[in-house]
Write an enzyme that holds these catalytic residues in place. Structure first.
Site, PDB file in Angstrom:
ATOM      1  N   SER A  12     -54.899 -22.648 -15.611  1.00 28.16           N
ATOM      2  CA  SER A  12     -55.428 -21.224 -15.908  1.00 28.16           C
ATOM      3  C   SER A  12     -55.030 -20.536 -14.390  1.00 28.16           C
ATOM      4  O   SER A  12     -55.688 -19.962 -13.847  1.00 28.16           O
ATOM      5  CB  SER A  12     -57.012 -21.717 -15.367  1.00 28.16           C
ATOM      6  OG  SER A  12     -57.076 -22.490 -14.158  1.00 28.16           O
ATOM      7  N   GLY A  13     -53.601 -20.491 -14.444  1.00 23.03           N
ATOM      8  CA  GLY A  13     -52.886 -19.546 -13.511  1.00 23.03           C
ATOM      9  C   GLY A  13     -52.356 -18.472 -14.199  1.00 23.03           C
ATOM     10  O   GLY A  13     -53.052 -18.155 -15.555  1.00 23.03           O
ATOM     11  N   GLY A  47     -46.206 -12.470  -1.534  1.00 18.98           N
ATOM     12  CA  GLY A  47     -45.537 -11.380  -1.415  1.00 18.98           C
ATOM     13  C   GLY A  47     -45.477 -10.286  -2.667  1.00 18.98           C
ATOM     14  O   GLY A  47     -45.435  -9.080  -2.541  1.00 18.98           O
ATOM     15  N   GLY A  48     -45.533 -10.758  -3.803  1.00 19.68           N
ATOM     16  CA  GLY A  48     -45.778  -9.857  -4.917  1.00 19.68           C
ATOM     17  C   GLY A  48     -44.882 -10.105  -6.022  1.00 19.68           C
ATOM     18  O   GLY A  48     -44.382 -10.969  -6.098  1.00 19.68           O
ATOM     19  N   ARG A 288     -32.505 -16.529  -0.941  1.00 17.29           N
ATOM     20  CA  ARG A 288     -33.385 -18.004  -0.458  1.00 17.29           C
ATOM     21  C   ARG A 288     -32.357 -19.027  -0.133  1.00 17.29           C
ATOM     22  O   ARG A 288     -32.731 -19.895   0.713  1.00 17.29           O
ATOM     23  CB  ARG A 288     -34.549 -18.013  -1.507  1.00 17.29           C
ATOM     24  CG  ARG A 288     -35.623 -17.072  -1.174  1.00 17.29           C
ATOM     25  CD  ARG A 288     -36.933 -17.522  -1.916  1.00 17.29           C
ATOM     26  NE  ARG A 288     -37.641 -16.315  -2.257  1.00 17.29           N
ATOM     27  CZ  ARG A 288     -39.036 -16.302  -2.774  1.00 17.29           C
ATOM     28  NH1 ARG A 288     -39.237 -17.399  -3.365  1.00 17.29           N
ATOM     29  NH2 ARG A 288     -39.607 -15.234  -2.463  1.00 17.29           N
TER      30      ARG A 288
HETATM   31  C1  LIG Z   1     -47.637 -20.150  -1.539  1.00 17.65           C
HETATM   32  C2  LIG Z   1     -46.921 -19.816  -2.629  1.00 17.65           C
HETATM   33  C3  LIG Z   1     -46.581 -18.083  -2.426  1.00 17.65           C
HETATM   34  C4  LIG Z   1     -46.015 -17.620  -3.706  1.00 17.65           C
HETATM   35  N1  LIG Z   1     -45.594 -16.383  -3.822  1.00 17.65           N
HETATM   36  C5  LIG Z   1     -45.140 -15.753  -4.805  1.00 17.65           C
HETATM   37  C6  LIG Z   1     -44.728 -14.568  -4.915  1.00 17.65           C
HETATM   38  O1  LIG Z   1     -45.069 -13.697  -4.001  1.00 17.65           O
HETATM   39  N2  LIG Z   1     -44.171 -13.886  -6.126  1.00 17.65           N
HETATM   40  C7  LIG Z   1     -43.833 -14.870  -7.188  1.00 17.65           C
HETATM   41  O2  LIG Z   1     -43.298 -14.205  -8.154  1.00 17.65           O
HETATM   42  N3  LIG Z   1     -44.274 -15.834  -7.060  1.00 17.65           N
HETATM   43  C8  LIG Z   1     -44.600 -16.534  -6.039  1.00 17.65           C
HETATM   44  N4  LIG Z   1     -45.154 -17.785  -6.041  1.00 17.65           N
HETATM   45  C9  LIG Z   1     -44.915 -18.763  -7.186  1.00 17.65           C
HETATM   46  C10 LIG Z   1     -45.815 -18.290  -8.200  1.00 17.65           C
HETATM   47  O3  LIG Z   1     -47.295 -18.335  -7.380  1.00 17.65           O
HETATM   48  C11 LIG Z   1     -45.931 -19.621  -9.279  1.00 17.65           C
HETATM   49  O4  LIG Z   1     -44.523 -19.689  -9.741  1.00 17.65           O
HETATM   50  C12 LIG Z   1     -46.887 -19.113 -10.364  1.00 17.65           C
HETATM   51  O5  LIG Z   1     -48.172 -18.647  -9.972  1.00 17.65           O
HETATM   52  C13 LIG Z   1     -47.182 -20.164 -11.377  1.00 17.65           C
HETATM   53  O6  LIG Z   1     -47.930 -19.799 -12.172  1.00 17.65           O
HETATM   54  P1  LIG Z   1     -48.368 -20.849 -13.474  1.00 17.65           P
HETATM   55  O7  LIG Z   1     -49.673 -20.256 -14.241  1.00 17.65           O
HETATM   56  O8  LIG Z   1     -47.190 -21.214 -14.298  1.00 17.65           O
HETATM   57  O9  LIG Z   1     -49.128 -21.938 -12.640  1.00 17.65           O
HETATM   58  P2  LIG Z   1     -50.299 -22.230 -11.723  1.00 17.65           P
HETATM   59  O10 LIG Z   1     -50.635 -20.920 -11.219  1.00 17.65           O
HETATM   60  O11 LIG Z   1     -49.840 -23.163 -10.610  1.00 17.65           O
HETATM   61  O12 LIG Z   1     -51.550 -22.772 -12.535  1.00 17.65           O
HETATM   62  C14 LIG Z   1     -51.402 -23.971 -13.189  1.00 17.65           C
HETATM   63  C15 LIG Z   1     -52.524 -24.439 -13.891  1.00 17.65           C
HETATM   64  O13 LIG Z   1     -52.277 -25.715 -14.377  1.00 17.65           O
HETATM   65  C16 LIG Z   1     -53.543 -26.574 -14.287  1.00 17.65           C
HETATM   66  N5  LIG Z   1     -53.167 -27.918 -14.397  1.00 17.65           N
HETATM   67  C17 LIG Z   1     -52.119 -28.504 -13.996  1.00 17.65           C
HETATM   68  N6  LIG Z   1     -52.064 -29.804 -14.353  1.00 17.65           N
HETATM   69  C18 LIG Z   1     -53.172 -30.003 -15.325  1.00 17.65           C
HETATM   70  C19 LIG Z   1     -53.614 -30.892 -15.998  1.00 17.65           C
HETATM   71  N7  LIG Z   1     -53.001 -32.188 -16.170  1.00 17.65           N
HETATM   72  N8  LIG Z   1     -54.714 -30.877 -17.010  1.00 17.65           N
HETATM   73  C20 LIG Z   1     -55.335 -29.534 -16.887  1.00 17.65           C
HETATM   74  N9  LIG Z   1     -54.838 -28.454 -16.057  1.00 17.65           N
HETATM   75  C21 LIG Z   1     -53.895 -28.871 -15.546  1.00 17.65           C
HETATM   76  C22 LIG Z   1     -53.822 -26.154 -12.898  1.00 17.65           C
HETATM   77  O14 LIG Z   1     -55.007 -26.507 -12.581  1.00 17.65           O
HETATM   78  C23 LIG Z   1     -53.635 -24.814 -12.912  1.00 17.65           C
HETATM   79  O15 LIG Z   1     -54.757 -24.121 -13.377  1.00 17.65           O
HETATM   80  C24 LIG Z   1     -45.695 -18.625  -4.869  1.00 17.65           C
HETATM   81  C25 LIG Z   1     -46.180 -19.825  -4.921  1.00 17.65           C
HETATM   82  C26 LIG Z   1     -46.564 -20.465  -3.811  1.00 17.65           C
HETATM   83  C27 LIG Z   1     -47.162 -21.860  -3.696  1.00 17.65           C
END
Ligand SMILES: Cc1cc2nc3c(=O)[nH]c(=O)nc-3n(C[C@H](O)[C@H](O)[C@H](O)COP(=O)(O)OP(=O)(O)OC[C@H]3O[C@@H](n4cnc5c(N)ncnc54)[C@H](O)[C@@H]3O)c2cc1C
Length: 417
Positions: A12-13, A47-48, A288
Site C-alpha cells: 500500500s505504498g 525530499g520530493g 549519491r
Molecule cells: C527515509 C526515506 C526517504 C526517501 N525519500 C525519497 C524522496 O525524497 N524521493 C524519492 O523519490 N524517493 C524517496 N525514497 C524512496 C521511496 O520512498 C521509495 O522508493 C518508495 O516510496 C517505494 O514505494 P513502493 O510503493 O514501491 O513501496 P513502499 O512504499 O515501501 O510500500 C511497500 C508496501 O508493501 C507492503 N508489504 C511488504 N511486504 C509485504 C508482504 N509480505 N505482504 C503484504 N504487504 C507487504 C508494505 O507493508 C507496504 O505497504 C525515500 C525512502 C526512505 C526510506
C-alpha cells in the site's frame, strides 16, 4: 477462506495505491498490506519527486542527468519514457489531491538535489511522501471497487506449482493465480485468487544493519518471485544515501534529505573542514554514490564514526520552514541545526535491483506485474536485457507505473565486487 478478485495488489505504498486507483474502473481490486496501510517507505520520503516542470529545464537534460548518475548502466529506453511522462504523472498526483509547495509567484518551488543540473524536485516541505500517501489513501478509501486489508501478510504467490506441476526457472508460461495471505483475525492462510496480481512490496533495505528504510522493507515480494522461479536481477545494486543522522542506538536511521545540500548545506569533517573538493567538482551536490564513497573514505582516513552537515550559515527561518521535520528531530536529540553541525553517515537507502520487469511492469511470470522499489526496470542503473520478453508476456498493458525518483546511482565498486 477463499476470495476472487480481478486485481490483487500486494503493498500500500505509492506503487500499489496508484495502480489500484487506476485499475479500479476495470474491476474489483483487493489491496493487501502487511502492516498499517500507511506503514510504507512512501510515507517516509522527504525530499520530493524529480520531474520536468519549467524551462530552462527539459526532458533531454533530465534524461542525460539520469544516465550520467546511473554511470551509463541505465536502460535508456526506460529512462526516456519515465522522464517523458514525468510531468503528466505529477499532474495526476495533483489531481488526486497532493499539494506541492509553491513560491509566492504561484510557481512550484522546485529544489535541486545531487546529480541534477536543474531545479526540478517537487516537494511538500520535508514530508513529501506522507502527503502523497495520505492523498492516495483518501482516493482508495472512497472507491467502491477497492478493498484494503491491513495486517495481512502475503506469504507466497500461487502458480501451477501449487497445483502439483513441477516448475523450475526454465519452465515456460509460469502463471500467477493470486496469493496466499495470512489472515490476522482467523490466524489461517487465506487464498486470494486474481486475474492480475501486482507486487508492490517495496525495497529490501533491512538486509543491512544501517538503513533508512522502515521495518516493512524486507524484500518480501522479490523473495516471493524468486521462490516462484521468476526472474530477479541486480540485487547487488543498492543505493547508499550519504547522509543519515548518526545515532547508533536508533534503527532505522533517520534520513537527512539531500534537498538540504541542494539548499546550501555543506559536508564537513568533525573539525569543520570541507573535503568534497578532493572527490568531485560538484562538491556536496555530486551524485549519491560519489558522496557516499567520499564520506566512507574520509571516515577510514580519520578513524571517526561520522562526518557533519553544516547548515549554520543558512537563514534560520527559511531552514526551519523548508525542513521542519528534520529541525524537530535534531532538536529532540539536542542538536539545533541553526547552531550545531548535524552528525551524518551513509546508510542503505534504495534497492535498485529486484523483480525483473519490462517498461510496462510485466514480470517473467504471466499475469504477474511488479512496480515501485521492488521492481528492476533499469531506470536506476544496471541494465537489464529485455530482449525476447514479449513472446511470453500478455499483450495488453495496464499502465505505466513508476515512482519517479530522481537519478539514483550505482553503488560503490566495493559493493559491486
Ligand atoms: C527515509 C526515506 C526517504 C526517501 N525519500 C525519497 C524522496 O525524497 N524521493 C524519492 O523519490 N524517493 C524517496 N525514497 C524512496 C521511496 O520512498 C521509495 O522508493 C518508495 O516510496 C517505494 O514505494 P513502493 O510503493 O514501491 O513501496 P513502499 O512504499 O515501501 O510500500 C511497500 C508496501 O508493501 C507492503 N508489504 C511488504 N511486504 C509485504 C508482504 N509480505 N505482504 C503484504 N504487504 C507487504 C508494505 O507493508 C507496504 O505497504 C525515500 C525512502 C526512505 C526510506
Amino acid at each position: 477462506m477463499r476470495k476472487n478478485v480481478d486485481f490483487l495488489v500486494i503493498g500500500s505504498g505509492i506503487a500499489g495505491l496508484t495502480f489500484a486507483i487506476k485499475v479500479a474502473k476495470h474491476g474489483k481490486v483487493c489491496i493487501v498490506t502487511k502492516s498499517k496501510m500507511d506503514d510504507t517507505a512512501t510515507s517516509w520520503a522527504q525530499g520530493g519527486i524529480a520531474a520536468v516542470m519549467y524551462t530552462p529545464d527539459s526532458f533531454e537534460k533530465h534524461i542525460q542527468d539520469t544516465i550520467i548518475a546511473g554511470d551509463g548502466l541505465c536502460n535508456e529506453e526506460v529512462v526516456r519514457f519515465t522522464i517523458n511522462e514525468s510531468s503528466e504523472r505529477i499532474k495526476e498526483l495533483i489531481k488526486w489531491g497532493t499539494k506541492f509547495d509553491k513560491t509566492t509567484t504561484g510557481r512550484y518551488d522546485l529544489a535541486k538535489e545531487g546529480g541534477h543540473s536543474e531545479y526540478r524536485v517537487l516537494h511538500h516541505k520535508d514530508s513529501t511522501g506522507r502527503e502523497i500517501e495520505n492523498k492516495l489513501l483518501e482516493q482508495v478509501k472512497k472507491h467502491p471497487n477497492i478493498e484494503i486489508l491491513e495486517n495481512h501478510f502475503t506469504i507466497d504467490i500461487i502458480t501451477q506449482h501449487h497445483l502439483g506441476v513441477e516448475v523450475n526457472s526454465r519452465t515456460e508460461g509460469i502463471t500467477c493465480f493470486g496469493a496466499f495471505v495470512m489472515n490476522p483475525r482467523t490466524r489461517l492462510v487465506d487464498t486470494i485468487l486474481s486475474k492480475i496480481t501486482l507486487i508492490a512490496t517495496g525495497g529490501a533495505g533491512n538486509v543491512y544493519s544501517n538503513t533508512t528504510n522502515p521495518l516493512i522493507s524486507t524484500g518480501d515480494g522479490i523473495a516471493m518471485v524468486y521462490r516462484a522461479k521468476g526472474a530477479v536481477e541486480n540485487m547487488e545494486f543498492i543505493q547508499f544515501h550519504p547522509t543519515a543522522l548518526y545515532l547508533p542506538e536508533e534503527k532505522p536511521a533517520f534520513l537527512i534529505t539531500e534537498a538540504m545540500r541542494g539548499f546550501g548545506a555543506v559536508l564537513k569533517t568533525r573539525d569543520g573542514k570541507e573535503f568534497m573538493h578532493k572527490y568531485d567538482a560538484r562538491l556536496s551536490l555530486a551524485p549519491r554514490d560519489i558522496v557516499a564513497r567520499a564520506i566512507d573514505n574520509e571516515l577510514k582516513l580519520s578513524g571517526e564514526d561520522y562526518l557533519c552537515l553544516d547548515c549554520r550559515h543558512l537563514n534560520k527561518n527559511e531552514l526551519i520552514n523548508h525542513f521542519p521535520t528534520i529541525y524537530a528531530k535534531c532538536l529532540s536529540i539536542g542538536i539545533d541545526i541553526s547552531k550545531d553541525m548535524i552528525p551524518v553517515v551513509p546508510a542503505a537507502h534504495y534497492t535498485c535491483g529486484g523483480i525483473k520487469v519490462d517498461e510496462f511492469g510485466r514480470s517473467s511470470i504471466v499475469n504477474l506485474f511488479a512496480s515501485g522499489e521492488c521492481a528492476a526496470t533499469g531506470l536506476h542503473g544496471a541494465k537489464p536485457d529485455c530482449t525476447g520478453q514479449t513472446d511470453w508476456l500478455p499483450t495488453h498493458c495496464l499502465n505505466r507505473l513508476f515512482f519517479l525518483t530522481g537519478p539514483v546511482h550505482r553503488p560503490s565498486a566495493r559493493y559491486r565486487q
